[in-house]
Design a protein around this motif. Structure first.
Motif, PDB file in Angstrom:
ATOM      1  N   ASP A 174      -8.880  -3.103  -1.874  1.00  0.00           N
ATOM      2  CA  ASP A 174      -8.380  -4.269  -1.132  1.00  0.00           C
ATOM      3  C   ASP A 174      -7.105  -4.867  -1.723  1.00  0.00           C
ATOM      4  OD1 ASP A 174     -10.170  -4.270   0.892  1.00  0.00           O
ATOM      5  OD2 ASP A 174     -11.608  -5.597  -0.117  1.00  0.00           O
ATOM      6  N   GLY A 175      -6.447  -4.123  -2.623  1.00  0.00           N
ATOM      7  CA  GLY A 175      -5.307  -4.673  -3.346  1.00  0.00           C
ATOM      8  C   GLY A 175      -4.191  -5.185  -2.452  1.00  0.00           C
ATOM      9  N   ILE A 176      -3.814  -4.366  -1.458  1.00  0.00           N
ATOM     10  CA  ILE A 176      -2.681  -4.735  -0.603  1.00  0.00           C
ATOM     11  C   ILE A 176      -3.035  -5.992   0.198  1.00  0.00           C
ATOM     12  CG2 ILE A 176      -1.213  -3.965   1.318  1.00  0.00           C
ATOM     13  CD1 ILE A 176      -1.646  -1.068   0.243  1.00  0.00           C
ATOM     14  N   LYS A 177      -4.251  -5.972   0.763  1.00  0.00           N
ATOM     15  CA  LYS A 177      -4.714  -7.119   1.560  1.00  0.00           C
ATOM     16  C   LYS A 177      -4.707  -8.407   0.715  1.00  0.00           C
ATOM     17  CE  LYS A 177      -8.982  -8.109   2.974  1.00  0.00           C
ATOM     18  NZ  LYS A 177     -10.349  -7.598   3.189  1.00  0.00           N
ATOM     19  N   ASN A 178      -5.212  -8.300  -0.511  1.00  0.00           N
ATOM     20  CA  ASN A 178      -5.276  -9.479  -1.383  1.00  0.00           C
ATOM     21  C   ASN A 178      -3.891  -9.971  -1.781  1.00  0.00           C
ATOM     22  OD1 ASN A 178      -8.033  -9.362  -1.302  1.00  0.00           O
ATOM     23  ND2 ASN A 178      -8.234  -8.249  -3.246  1.00  0.00           N
ATOM     24  N   LEU A 179      -3.007  -9.028  -2.118  1.00  0.00           N
ATOM     25  CA  LEU A 179      -1.670  -9.424  -2.570  1.00  0.00           C
ATOM     26  C   LEU A 179      -0.873 -10.087  -1.444  1.00  0.00           C
ATOM     27  CD1 LEU A 179       0.374  -9.459  -4.899  1.00  0.00           C
ATOM     28  CD2 LEU A 179       1.118  -7.173  -4.196  1.00  0.00           C
ATOM     29  N   LYS A 180      -1.183  -9.702  -0.189  1.00  0.00           N
ATOM     30  CA  LYS A 180      -0.460 -10.287   0.960  1.00  0.00           C
ATOM     31  C   LYS A 180      -0.670 -11.796   1.058  1.00  0.00           C
ATOM     32  CE  LYS A 180       0.339  -6.376   3.989  1.00  0.00           C
ATOM     33  NZ  LYS A 180      -0.157  -5.530   5.064  1.00  0.00           N
ATOM     34  N   GLN A 181      -1.701 -12.306   0.374  1.00  0.00           N
ATOM     35  CA  GLN A 181      -1.899 -13.761   0.360  1.00  0.00           C
ATOM     36  C   GLN A 181      -0.875 -14.452  -0.545  1.00  0.00           C
ATOM     37  OE1 GLN A 181      -6.029 -14.421  -0.588  1.00  0.00           O
ATOM     38  NE2 GLN A 181      -6.674 -13.087   1.080  1.00  0.00           N
ATOM     39  N   THR A 182      -0.278 -13.687  -1.470  1.00  0.00           N
ATOM     40  CA  THR A 182       0.706 -14.259  -2.397  1.00  0.00           C
ATOM     41  C   THR A 182       2.145 -13.937  -1.984  1.00  0.00           C
ATOM     42  OG1 THR A 182      -0.908 -13.887  -4.156  1.00  0.00           O
ATOM     43  CG2 THR A 182       1.312 -14.434  -4.859  1.00  0.00           C
ATOM     44  N   THR A 183       2.381 -12.718  -1.500  1.00  0.00           N
ATOM     45  CA  THR A 183       3.757 -12.308  -1.161  1.00  0.00           C
ATOM     46  C   THR A 183       3.729 -11.175  -0.121  1.00  0.00           C
ATOM     47  OG1 THR A 183       5.895 -11.653  -2.149  1.00  0.00           O
ATOM     48  CG2 THR A 183       3.942 -10.596  -3.055  1.00  0.00           C
ATOM     49  N   ASN A 184       4.887 -10.827   0.423  1.00  0.00           N
ATOM     50  CA  ASN A 184       4.977  -9.661   1.320  1.00  0.00           C
ATOM     51  C   ASN A 184       4.763  -8.391   0.498  1.00  0.00           C
ATOM     52  OD1 ASN A 184       5.750 -11.162   3.628  1.00  0.00           O
ATOM     53  ND2 ASN A 184       7.823 -11.298   2.786  1.00  0.00           N
ATOM     54  N   VAL A 185       4.215  -7.371   1.147  1.00  0.00           N
ATOM     55  CA  VAL A 185       3.932  -6.126   0.429  1.00  0.00           C
ATOM     56  C   VAL A 185       4.534  -4.953   1.199  1.00  0.00           C
ATOM     57  CG1 VAL A 185       2.128  -4.599  -0.472  1.00  0.00           C
ATOM     58  CG2 VAL A 185       1.759  -7.081  -0.457  1.00  0.00           C
ATOM     59  N   TYR A 186       5.220  -4.053   0.463  1.00  0.00           N
ATOM     60  CA  TYR A 186       5.752  -2.838   1.073  1.00  0.00           C
ATOM     61  C   TYR A 186       5.330  -1.629   0.230  1.00  0.00           C
ATOM     62  CZ  TYR A 186       9.024   0.692   2.749  1.00  0.00           C
ATOM     63  OH  TYR A 186       9.563   1.845   3.262  1.00  0.00           O
ATOM     64  N   THR A 187       4.735  -0.609   0.872  1.00  0.00           N
ATOM     65  CA  THR A 187       4.395   0.631   0.170  1.00  0.00           C
ATOM     66  C   THR A 187       5.084   1.797   0.883  1.00  0.00           C
ATOM     67  OG1 THR A 187       2.376   0.861   1.491  1.00  0.00           O
ATOM     68  CG2 THR A 187       2.138  -0.155  -0.671  1.00  0.00           C
ATOM     69  N   LEU A 188       5.599   2.751   0.116  1.00  0.00           N
ATOM     70  CA  LEU A 188       6.277   3.902   0.734  1.00  0.00           C
ATOM     71  C   LEU A 188       5.289   4.932   1.218  1.00  0.00           C
ATOM     72  CD1 LEU A 188       8.559   2.786  -1.435  1.00  0.00           C
ATOM     73  CD2 LEU A 188       9.681   4.833  -0.645  1.00  0.00           C
ATOM     74  N   VAL A 189       4.287   5.261   0.398  1.00  0.00           N
ATOM     75  CA  VAL A 189       3.251   6.205   0.837  1.00  0.00           C
ATOM     76  C   VAL A 189       1.878   5.614   0.548  1.00  0.00           C
ATOM     77  CG1 VAL A 189       4.712   8.246   0.548  1.00  0.00           C
ATOM     78  CG2 VAL A 189       3.229   7.557  -1.309  1.00  0.00           C
ATOM     79  N   GLU A 190       0.959   5.879   1.462  1.00  0.00           N
ATOM     80  CA  GLU A 190      -0.388   5.331   1.314  1.00  0.00           C
ATOM     81  C   GLU A 190      -1.385   6.466   1.104  1.00  0.00           C
ATOM     82  OE1 GLU A 190       1.359   4.588   4.389  1.00  0.00           O
ATOM     83  OE2 GLU A 190       2.354   2.963   3.304  1.00  0.00           O
ATOM     84  N   VAL A 191      -2.401   6.184   0.310  1.00  0.00           N
ATOM     85  CA  VAL A 191      -3.468   7.151   0.055  1.00  0.00           C
ATOM     86  C   VAL A 191      -4.761   6.571   0.615  1.00  0.00           C
ATOM     87  CG1 VAL A 191      -4.763   8.371  -1.731  1.00  0.00           C
ATOM     88  CG2 VAL A 191      -2.327   7.903  -2.056  1.00  0.00           C
ATOM     89  N   ASP A 192      -5.429   7.336   1.519  1.00  0.00           N
ATOM     90  CA  ASP A 192      -6.670   6.822   2.133  1.00  0.00           C
ATOM     91  C   ASP A 192      -7.907   7.218   1.320  1.00  0.00           C
ATOM     92  OD1 ASP A 192      -5.475   5.569   4.341  1.00  0.00           O
ATOM     93  OD2 ASP A 192      -5.145   7.539   5.238  1.00  0.00           O
TER      94      ASP A 192
END
Ligand code: AMP
Length: 182
Positions: free
Chosen positions: A164-182
């Motif tokens: 849930d890292g990306i979801k959680n961090l979005k509460q503090t700042t915008n988030v951009y990732t180049l490649v995602e791993v499912d």
């Protein structure tokens, strides 16, 4: 500025998976094989430059230690300053620090108190190689803001989507990732 499917593939294919490092059950994303691949490293840095030159950033802040590699290179390309966010006890001048939880125990990162003070309300991009639980990046974004600057976005080469890292961090700042791993 979007990464094309071909560019994404070049970057993804250059990242090496190491099973059970540093402990059983972890698939470690090794970016050394991206760094020593001039095509992949070039595609990555050129994309970051094209995207972030529009942002009017004042600083790049990189997380100890792999965030330093991408962050320092990008800062130089953009013609702006670089600020290291380090593990506790490494920075020599007065610091502010932030604790965060790991799977087992607690860690702490620091930044120099005056790191962004040359530019009032400086616009800062945070960079690291990978976001997993988001604990490190969340603490780093908080530190940037506590130091009187503004963390406008956090950028990662790799995002682990199963946490849930990306979801959680979005509460503090915008988030951009180049490649995602499912
Ligand atoms: P987290 O605070 O959980 O988001 O962890 C992020 C930090 O740990 C980053 O600095 C990453 O470099 C490192 N990290 C966590 N998981 C991995 C992984 N599977 N492969 C490579 N690095 C990782």
């Amino acid at each position: 500025m979007k990464l094309s499917q071909t560019e994404k593939k070049i970057i993804t294919n250059a990242i090496r998976d190491i099973k059970d490092f540093p402990q059983p059950g972890i698939i470690f994303k090794d970016i050394t094989t991206l760094l020593n691949n001039k095509e992949a490293y070039g595609v990555l840095m050129n994309h970051l430059y094209q995207k972030y030159k529009e942002y009017n950033l004042d600083f790049i802040a990189g997380i100890d230690a792999r965030g330093f590699i991408f962050g320092a290179a990008l800062a130089q390309m953009l013609g702006i300053g670089f600020v290291p966010i380090r593990k506790k006890g490494k920075l020599p001048y007065t610091t502010i620090s932030e604790k965060y939880s790991l799977e087992y125990g607690i860690d702490e990162i620091e930044v120099h108190l005056d790191a962004f003070s040359s530019i009032p309300h400086a616009k800062v991009l945070l960079i690291d190689d990978l976001i997993a639980t988001g604990g490190t990046a969340n603490a780093a974004a908080k530190l940037i803001n506590q130091a009187g600057a503004n963390c406008v976005e956090a950028c990662f080469v790799i995002g682990l989507n199963f946490l849930d890292g990306i979801k959680n961090l979005k509460q503090t700042t915008n988030v951009y990732t180049l490649v995602e791993v499912d």
